[in-house]
Write a protein that holds these residues in place. Structure first.
Motif, mmCIF file in Angstrom:
data_model
loop_
_atom_site.group_PDB
_atom_site.id
_atom_site.type_symbol
_atom_site.label_atom_id
_atom_site.label_comp_id
_atom_site.label_asym_id
_atom_site.label_seq_id
_atom_site.Cartn_x
_atom_site.Cartn_y
_atom_site.Cartn_z
ATOM 1 N N LEU A 3 33.389 5.065 -156.636
ATOM 2 C CA LEU A 3 34.117 5.984 -155.404
ATOM 3 C C LEU A 3 33.069 7.257 -155.491
ATOM 4 N N LEU A 4 32.487 7.495 -154.120
ATOM 5 C CA LEU A 4 31.839 8.581 -153.827
ATOM 6 C C LEU A 4 32.616 9.363 -153.117
ATOM 7 N N HIS A 5 32.849 10.691 -153.457
ATOM 8 C CA HIS A 5 33.807 11.797 -152.646
ATOM 9 C C HIS A 5 33.138 12.868 -152.414
ATOM 10 N N GLY A 6 33.298 13.434 -151.531
ATOM 11 C CA GLY A 6 32.892 14.980 -150.873
ATOM 12 C C GLY A 6 33.203 15.234 -149.638
ATOM 13 N N GLU A 7 32.955 16.333 -149.278
ATOM 14 C CA GLU A 7 33.336 17.036 -147.994
ATOM 15 C C GLU A 7 32.626 16.419 -146.828
ATOM 16 N N PRO A 8 33.170 16.457 -145.763
ATOM 17 C CA PRO A 8 32.667 15.929 -144.542
ATOM 18 C C PRO A 8 31.172 16.069 -144.483
ATOM 19 N N GLY A 9 30.170 15.333 -143.906
ATOM 20 C CA GLY A 9 28.663 15.759 -143.494
ATOM 21 C C GLY A 9 28.206 16.051 -144.902
ATOM 22 N N VAL A 10 28.658 15.619 -145.823
ATOM 23 C CA VAL A 10 27.637 15.694 -147.175
ATOM 24 C C VAL A 10 26.697 14.764 -147.525
ATOM 25 N N GLY A 11 26.855 13.692 -146.834
ATOM 26 C CA GLY A 11 25.926 12.486 -147.087
ATOM 27 C C GLY A 11 26.435 11.030 -147.516
ATOM 28 N N LYS A 12 27.685 10.973 -147.743
ATOM 29 C CA LYS A 12 28.217 9.952 -148.157
ATOM 30 C C LYS A 12 27.820 8.614 -147.393
ATOM 31 N N ASN A 187 25.275 21.463 -147.028
ATOM 32 C CA ASN A 187 25.718 20.199 -146.440
ATOM 33 C C ASN A 187 24.774 19.711 -145.466
ATOM 34 N N PRO A 188 24.244 18.526 -145.598
ATOM 35 C CA PRO A 188 23.118 17.871 -144.454
ATOM 36 C C PRO A 188 23.624 18.133 -143.270
ATOM 37 N N LEU A 189 24.788 17.560 -142.816
ATOM 38 C CA LEU A 189 25.346 17.390 -141.462
ATOM 39 C C LEU A 189 25.306 18.845 -140.787
ATOM 40 N N ALA A 190 25.808 19.523 -141.723
ATOM 41 C CA ALA A 190 26.080 21.157 -141.116
ATOM 42 C C ALA A 190 24.607 21.739 -140.707
ATOM 43 N N LEU A 191 23.585 21.438 -141.862
ATOM 44 C CA LEU A 191 22.154 22.128 -141.553
ATOM 45 C C LEU A 191 21.694 21.478 -140.151
ATOM 46 N N VAL A 192 21.804 20.419 -140.076
ATOM 47 C CA VAL A 192 21.225 19.826 -138.660
ATOM 48 C C VAL A 192 21.857 20.300 -137.635
ATOM 49 N N GLU A 193 23.320 20.309 -137.747
ATOM 50 C CA GLU A 193 23.867 20.426 -136.390
ATOM 51 C C GLU A 193 24.175 22.101 -136.013
ATOM 52 N N LEU A 194 24.085 22.874 -137.344
ATOM 53 C CA LEU A 194 24.031 24.249 -136.858
ATOM 54 C C LEU A 194 22.744 24.598 -136.266
ATOM 55 N N ALA A 195 21.375 24.139 -136.735
ATOM 56 C CA ALA A 195 20.259 24.288 -136.214
ATOM 57 C C ALA A 195 20.138 23.913 -134.824
ATOM 58 N N LYS A 196 20.802 22.646 -134.429
ATOM 59 C CA LYS A 196 20.707 22.425 -132.957
ATOM 60 C C LYS A 196 21.331 23.099 -132.279
ATOM 61 N N PRO A 210 27.047 32.233 -136.348
ATOM 62 C CA PRO A 210 28.456 32.425 -136.681
ATOM 63 C C PRO A 210 28.905 33.004 -138.000
ATOM 64 N N GLY A 211 29.883 33.652 -138.057
ATOM 65 C CA GLY A 211 30.292 34.186 -139.055
ATOM 66 C C GLY A 211 30.759 33.180 -140.285
ATOM 67 N N PRO A 212 31.294 33.445 -141.373
ATOM 68 C CA PRO A 212 31.840 32.425 -142.519
ATOM 69 C C PRO A 212 33.272 31.896 -141.933
ATOM 70 N N GLN A 213 33.351 30.820 -142.198
ATOM 71 C CA GLN A 213 34.732 29.985 -141.907
ATOM 72 C C GLN A 213 34.690 28.685 -142.536
ATOM 73 N N ALA A 214 35.614 28.053 -142.565
ATOM 74 C CA ALA A 214 35.592 26.574 -143.027
ATOM 75 C C ALA A 214 34.602 25.718 -142.537
ATOM 76 N N LEU A 215 33.760 25.078 -143.531
ATOM 77 C CA LEU A 215 32.696 24.341 -142.895
ATOM 78 C C LEU A 215 32.991 23.167 -141.850
ATOM 79 N N THR A 216 34.008 22.430 -142.413
ATOM 80 C CA THR A 216 34.495 21.384 -141.578
ATOM 81 C C THR A 216 34.801 21.930 -140.073
ATOM 82 N N GLY A 217 35.643 23.117 -140.089
ATOM 83 C CA GLY A 217 35.980 23.518 -138.895
ATOM 84 C C GLY A 217 34.818 23.979 -137.904
ATOM 85 N N ARG A 218 33.542 24.321 -138.497
ATOM 86 C CA ARG A 218 32.292 24.785 -137.890
ATOM 87 C C ARG A 218 31.872 23.463 -137.151
ATOM 88 N N ILE A 219 31.838 22.407 -138.171
ATOM 89 C CA ILE A 219 31.222 21.196 -137.415
ATOM 90 C C ILE A 219 31.889 20.861 -136.409
#
Length: 893
Positions: A3-12, A187-196, A210-219
């Motif tokens: 079982l691989l588990h982790g936050e959304p966008g982390v690369g599962k 978070n790889p997805l966050a890195l790519v999408e924040l940059a885009k 953007p300022g700090p907030q929950a990463l899932t919400g940011r994406i």
């Protein structure tokens, strides 16, 4: 399995892609959970099994029928959910015959409950099969318990910078780069999408990030902004894609036609990287689907769901159609609610109790008529209770209570609340709640009230001295004072009358009153449903009466009915009853195999079952360290839950263990915790503890205390009149006697117990008689009985009692015969189980079904067993049995 588990966008998902790409020579099957499909029963399993439907015919008939029924491919009785899991395991094993199989399950947290349970079940049973299953989920969930886990975390800062530079080569400002890396937290997805999403000015100077907030919400916000920039027609089409979890492009195009947006509306969404459309519709990430769906207004979402309900064929997919219709309805609608109730019935017929509860819960929300809404809320609560989702069941009961209840319905709600409380922890409050429910039901449904009184007595047996709000005595007195319902007595009525008499009037009256009930429960014509529900309690009643023959008949039948019904949830209680019977009979090898079966089922279903069987075994076998560890676990858990029967059982087994070790003062203290309770206790364990008390008190030099315990014991044993009871009584009287009177009692005890199947008691009375004879300086006579006792204890594996007999033999100048231990041929508990089932004539598929493993795993175990036992064929195994080998001691359960 993993079982691989982790936050959304982390690369599962990327890791699953990597596995699929590297699995050369493997057949790869891949499925993905969808959040909106969690209410559609076995939707995930259907995804996995559909490519293997050509192999359904290779499964054993019961598994094949269960799987086809679960998937809606045929009609039949409600399939046992674990038989479906076993069918999934068998199907995977069959598919791996030609080449290894890799199953990838993405977004497992959104698989429907039934599918996740079946797949996790299969994954936990993989051993000799060429199958690998890898799950990816945001968090570990209950159904995945027992799977090895790997947490996927963010990239180290160095790797994150490299990924960011690769995704956006123009980014050169180190300060900006560091800030993006810090905000993305690897978070790889966050890195790519924040940059885009950052414009050139922001990237150049670092302003406006953007300022700090929950990463899932940011994406999700990034995807929302990207969707908002699309044309209105594209947004509407994208919303339809997000709302339809099936992902079939044909459905989307039909919806597009109804919405008058045209196929071309999809192009901007594809260009924006939000969705990909070929024969299937797939979003870039589940957060993209979620963002599109929830960014729309409620009216827009309802409109899209209504259109999807119109374009889905009700003949081929009625449940998905009504699911959309329900979400497309704003106010009450009896038509949609009735369709949801029909979907719930279909889900229940396929074994999807969680799905049935979900459909009914939505039907409750849409039902305009208060009486019908109340009825559906009760049905939803019942389905949720049966599915084990107790919080949902309680919520539905609260909805049912929101409208005024008639007295009968009020009693039914009270009963269900009590049953939920008992299912939650078998704790101290359940007997009182059941007693209250029975009182409410009595004026309106007398037969149900009597069953509820019986449930209250059963719950009081579990709660024991910790019961609150009423125990056995209060339940029995209330049952006796209730008017008779009239009509022929059912087996449950006879059992209630017998137990009521036993509890109120004592063992002498109770023994007579219980006779008709025990005859009813050993009658071949006993209805199976009555047997499944009440045979455990009937068996306990027989044990209380020292009637081993009837107890064994009840336990054997209960286990057989549980197997025939294929209700895996009925197994633990049925197995526990059989374990106790076999222990008392000295069939410790068989009991150990049944204990392993309880462990197997607990592991297979991912739950924890109190290890009472293991506790009994540790005491009988003289394993002090194991017993002590189990006691610490059981007592702590029992006090937390209010299950006082564990305290009684633990006190008795501790006294038994210390008597076997010759530590009589400690045995006396342990037995006192059971026999000294102020509560009125009629359970068999109290009687057995009195036996240990008498022996421990006599050997501790406290004959007056022993005499008091003997008087209480003889009230029980004299009333019973069985050879087991009267033998125990004679044995204890002998301990309190001397001279010719003592010898006469010992001989009576031996004569009676030799007529029973209770072998440990036979050995114990011979041990006590031999000890008495040695102290009377009759060494030759003592040796005979001590040697017999030693050999019997050794054969049963009761090592502490065997050592006690050995010490006494040595004191008579007699060396005990040493039994050679065939350590090289010792079998594991599961191997011993398999040997036992082979000797019963079961085939490998039948053994696999019994033990929740595949036939290939059975064959793997058999090959190891052949080597250990020095044989080469199944026929030799059937002739030779285990060749003296015993199950190897297992680690503490």
């Amino acid at each position: 399995m993993l079982l691989l588990h982790g936050e959304p966008g982390v690369g599962k998902t990327a890791l699953l892609d990597y596995l699929a790409g590297r699995a050369r020579g493997f057949r790869v099957l891949r499925i993905t959970g969808v959040q909106s499909e969690v209410e559609l029963v076995f939707a995930g399993l259907h995804q996995l099994c559909a490519p293997m439907n050509d192999r359904f015919g290779r499964l054993p008939a019961p598994q094949r029928e269960a799987l086809r029924t679960a998937l809606g491919l045929s009609s039949g009785p409600v399939p046992d959910r674990f038989l479906v899991g076993l069918a999934a395991l068998g199907l995977l094993a069959e598919a791996a015959e030609e080449r290894p199989l890799l199953c990838l399950v993405d977004d497992a947290q959104w698989l429907d409950h039934a599918s996740m349970q079946a797949l996790a079940f299969a994954a936990r049973r993989l051993l000799a099969e060429s199958v690998a299953i890898v799950f990816a989920a945001r968090d570990s969930v209950a159904e995945q318990a027992g799977l090895p886990e790997l947490e996927i975390t963010g990239l180290p800062d160095g790797d994150a910078r490299n990924l960011l530079r690769a995704a956006l080569p123009a980014l050169q400002d180190q300060q900006v780069l560091d800030r993006v890396v810090a905000e993305a937290r690897g978070n790889p997805l966050a890195l790519v999408e924040l940059a885009k999403e950052s414009n050139p000015a922001e990237l150049a100077g670092g302003f406006g990030l953007p300022g700090p907030q929950a990463l899932t919400g940011r994406i999700r916000e990034i995807y929302e902004r990207r969707a908002v920039r699309l044309p209105a027609r594209t947004r509407l089409l994208l919303l339809a894609a997000a709302a339809e979890p099936g992902g079939t492009a044909a459905v989307l195009w039909r919806a597009a036609e109804r919405l008058a947006v045209g196929i071309g509306a999809a192009a901007p969404a594809v260009a924006a990287g939000l969705v990909q459309i070929d024969d299937r519709v797939s979003f870039r990430h589940p957060l993209a689907r979620s963002a599109v769906y929830w960014a729309a207004s409620p009216d827009e979402r309802r409109r899209v769901h209504r259109v999807l309900a119109e374009v889905i064929d009700p003949r081929t997919d009625p449940d998905r159609r009504v699911w959309h219709a329900a979400h497309g309805t704003q106010g009450p609608s009896e038509d949609v609610a009735a369709e949801l109730a029909s979907s719930a019935a279909r889900a229940r017929a396929r074994g999807g109790l969680s799905a049935a509860a979900a459909f009914l819960a939505r039907a409750v929300e849409l039902t305009p008529d208060p009486a019908r809404r109340q009825e559906r809320a009760m049905a939803a609560a019942r389905a949720a209770y049966q599915a084990g989702t107790l919080e949902t069941a309680l919520r539905m009961l609260s909805i049912a209570e929101a409208d005024s209840l008639d007295p009968l319905r009020h009693g039914q709600v009270s009963l269900m609340r009590a049953q939920i409380a008992f299912a939650a922890d078998r704790g101290s409050d359940a007997p009182g709640m059941l007693l209250e429910a029975a009182g409410r039901l009595q004026p309106h449904d007398a037969p149900l009230a009597r069953e509820t009184y019986l449930e209250a007595i059963s719950a009081a047996l579990f709660a024991g001295p910790l019961a609150t709000g009423g125990g056995q005595l209060e339940a029995a007195e209330a049952a006796r004072s209730a008017p008779s319902p009239g009509g022929p007595a059912r087996p449950a009525d006879l059992l209630l009358d017998g137990l009521t008499t036993l509890i109120i009037d004592g063992h002498a009256a109770g023994a007579t009153a219980l006779e008709p009930a025990l005859r009813a429960f050993t009658d071949p014509e006993l209805p199976p449903e009555d047997g499944l529900r009440w045979l455990w309690l009937a068996g306990i009643s027989a044990a209380t009466m020292w009637d081993h023959e009837t107890w064994n008949a009840c336990a054997t039948r209960h286990l057989r009915l549980a197997r025939e019904s294929r209700r895996t949830t009925a197994f633990p209680l049925a197995l526990t009853g059989s374990i106790a019977v076999k222990m008392v009979a000295g069939e410790l090898n068989t009991a150990s195999a049944l204990i392993e079966e309880v462990r197997t089922i607990a592991e297979a279903v991912g739950t924890v079952h109190p290890p009472y069987g293991a506790l009994h075994a540790a005491a009988w076998l003289g394993r002090e360290a194991e017993h002590d560890e189990l006691m610490r676990t059981i007592v702590a858990d029992a006090i937390r839950r209010g299950e006082g029967s564990a305290l009684l059982t633990g006190g008795w087994t501790t006294a038994l263990l210390y008597n076997s070790l010759g530590r009589y003062e400690e045995a006396l203290a342990a037995a006192s915790e059971v026999t000294g309770l102020p509560q009125r206790e009629t359970s068999a364990v109290v009687g057995w503890a009195l036996v240990e008390y008498v022996e421990a008190a006599v050997r501790s030099g406290a004959p007056d205390r022993a005499a008091g315990a003997f008087r209480r014991l003889s009230e029980r044993t004299s009333a019973s009149g069985t050879d087991w009871a009267l033998s125990v009584e004679a044995r204890c009287r002998a301990l309190l006697s001397s001279g010719a009177a003592a010898e006469e009692c010992y001989r009576e005890a031996i004569g009676r117990i030799d007529r029973t199947a209770v072998r440990p008691e036979t050995a114990r009375v011979r041990l006590l008689y031999g000890e008495w004879l040695r102290r009377e300086r009759r060494q030759r006579d003592a040796r005979e009985h001590l040697r017999t006792a030693h050999e019997s204890f050794t054969a049963m594996g009761m090592r502490a009692f065997a050592r006690r007999a050995e010490r006494e033999l040595l004191a008579t100048a007699q060396q005990p015969r040493k039994r050679a231990l065939e350590t090289a041929g010792e079998l594991t508990a599961q191997e011993f189980q398999i040997v036992r089932l082979v000797r019963e004539g079961l085939s490998n598929p039948e053994i696999g079904a019994r033990l929740f493993i595949s036939p290939r795993t059975v064959e793997w175990h058999l090959r190891k067993t052949f080597i250990k036992l020095g044989i080469t064929s199944r026929r030799q195994l059937q002739r030779a049995g285990t060749n003296g080998a015993r199950p190897r001691p297992d680690p503490i359960a």
